[in-house]
Design a protein around this motif. Structure first.
Motif, PDB file in Angstrom:
ATOM      1  N   LEU A   1      43.049  40.503  42.115  1.00 33.67           N
ATOM      2  CA  LEU A   1      42.555  40.523  43.482  1.00 33.67           C
ATOM      3  C   LEU A   1      42.468  39.103  44.049  1.00 33.67           C
ATOM      4  O   LEU A   1      42.274  38.154  43.292  1.00 33.67           O
ATOM      5  N   THR A   2      42.547  38.967  45.357  1.00 35.09           N
ATOM      6  CA  THR A   2      42.394  37.643  45.962  1.00 35.09           C
ATOM      7  C   THR A   2      40.964  37.129  45.795  1.00 35.09           C
ATOM      8  O   THR A   2      40.732  35.927  45.841  1.00 35.09           O
ATOM      9  N   THR A   3      40.018  38.024  45.569  1.00 36.11           N
ATOM     10  CA  THR A   3      38.624  37.638  45.340  1.00 36.11           C
ATOM     11  C   THR A   3      38.372  37.257  43.880  1.00 36.11           C
ATOM     12  O   THR A   3      37.234  36.975  43.507  1.00 36.11           O
ATOM     13  N   GLY A   4      39.412  37.247  43.090  1.00 42.17           N
ATOM     14  CA  GLY A   4      39.314  36.887  41.676  1.00 42.17           C
ATOM     15  C   GLY A   4      39.746  38.045  40.799  1.00 42.17           C
ATOM     16  O   GLY A   4      39.545  39.205  41.148  1.00 42.17           O
ATOM     17  N   MET A   5      40.330  37.714  39.690  1.00 40.81           N
ATOM     18  CA  MET A   5      40.792  38.751  38.776  1.00 40.81           C
ATOM     19  C   MET A   5      39.610  39.343  38.020  1.00 40.81           C
ATOM     20  O   MET A   5      38.616  38.660  37.781  1.00 40.81           O
ATOM     21  N   GLU A   6      39.760  40.599  37.640  1.00 45.57           N
ATOM     22  CA  GLU A   6      38.725  41.316  36.910  1.00 45.57           C
ATOM     23  C   GLU A   6      39.392  42.104  35.786  1.00 45.57           C
ATOM     24  O   GLU A   6      40.473  42.650  35.972  1.00 45.57           O
ATOM     25  N   TYR A   7      38.724  42.137  34.648  1.00 49.82           N
ATOM     26  CA  TYR A   7      39.212  42.914  33.520  1.00 49.82           C
ATOM     27  C   TYR A   7      38.033  43.704  32.979  1.00 49.82           C
ATOM     28  O   TYR A   7      36.960  43.143  32.722  1.00 49.82           O
ATOM     29  N   TYR A   8      38.238  45.002  32.844  1.00 51.04           N
ATOM     30  CA  TYR A   8      37.211  45.911  32.342  1.00 51.04           C
ATOM     31  C   TYR A   8      37.707  46.515  31.037  1.00 51.04           C
ATOM     32  O   TYR A   8      38.827  47.009  30.969  1.00 51.04           O
TER      33      TYR A   8
END
Length: 183
Positions: A88-95
């Motif tokens: 995402l442009t708001t920062g990457m996320e990994y779950y």
């Protein structure tokens, strides 16, 4: 002085406060949905500590991907229930929803944050479901000190709340951490 490496690291789309608040709310919803899907599991949520309006760039994406690969390698023998990667442009996320005790998972992630060259740039949060809500396992619960500030080594939360250091100073430090690893 703004360095050349800073320009590369922070060469990406700028996001607004509203976009960041919406991303935080979406992240909380995802966390709750994942934990409700398996109430006995532990949830690892990986994000980066990137101050300022740029949260995504090709350099940051590469470092994030390297950390995800490292985590996947560490947890290779564990039962993974859900793996979800968001760029995402708001920062990457990994779950990563895994079937291991939360404190054991948090121990592994604290070790990774502490020993990996880029570990300080990441939040490796471990959450469990308590009263139908995501609840983080803190470093202090396991006897570890709170995270230190990148600049002055004081408590990072205290520096962040007081805005002791300006964004450019913090971005310069992040760029140095990344550059040193690349050399």
């Amino acid at each position: 002085m703004w360095c050349i490496m800073c320009k590369r690291v922070f060469d990406g789309p700028r996001v607004t406060l509203e976009e960041m608040l919406e991303a935080r709310e979406n992240r909380a919803n995802i966390q709750q949905q994942l934990l409700l899907s398996n109430v006995q599991a532990s949830l690892l949520v990986v994000t980066m500590n990137i101050p300022g309006p740029v949260k995504y760039s090709p350099v940051l994406a590469q470092i994030f991907q390297q950390m995800v690969e490292e985590i996947d390698e560490i947890l290779d023998q564990q039962k993974v229930l859900v793996s979800r990667f968001c760029e995402l442009t708001t920062g990457m996320e990994y779950y990563l929803l895994v079937d291991i005790p939360a404190k054991q998972l948090k121990e592994q992630m604290v070790a990774l944050e502490s020993h990996h060259p880029h570990g300080r740039l990441f939040d490796l949060d471990v959450l469990i479901l308590q009263e139908q809500l995501p609840c983080p396992i803190s470093r202090q619960e396991l006897g570890y000190p709170s995270r230190r500030c990148l600049i002055c080594q004081e408590d990072a939360k205290v520096c962040g709340r007081s805005r002791r250091h300006d964004i450019q100073q913090m971005q310069q430090k992040i760029s140095e951490i990344i550059r040193l690893e690349k050399e």
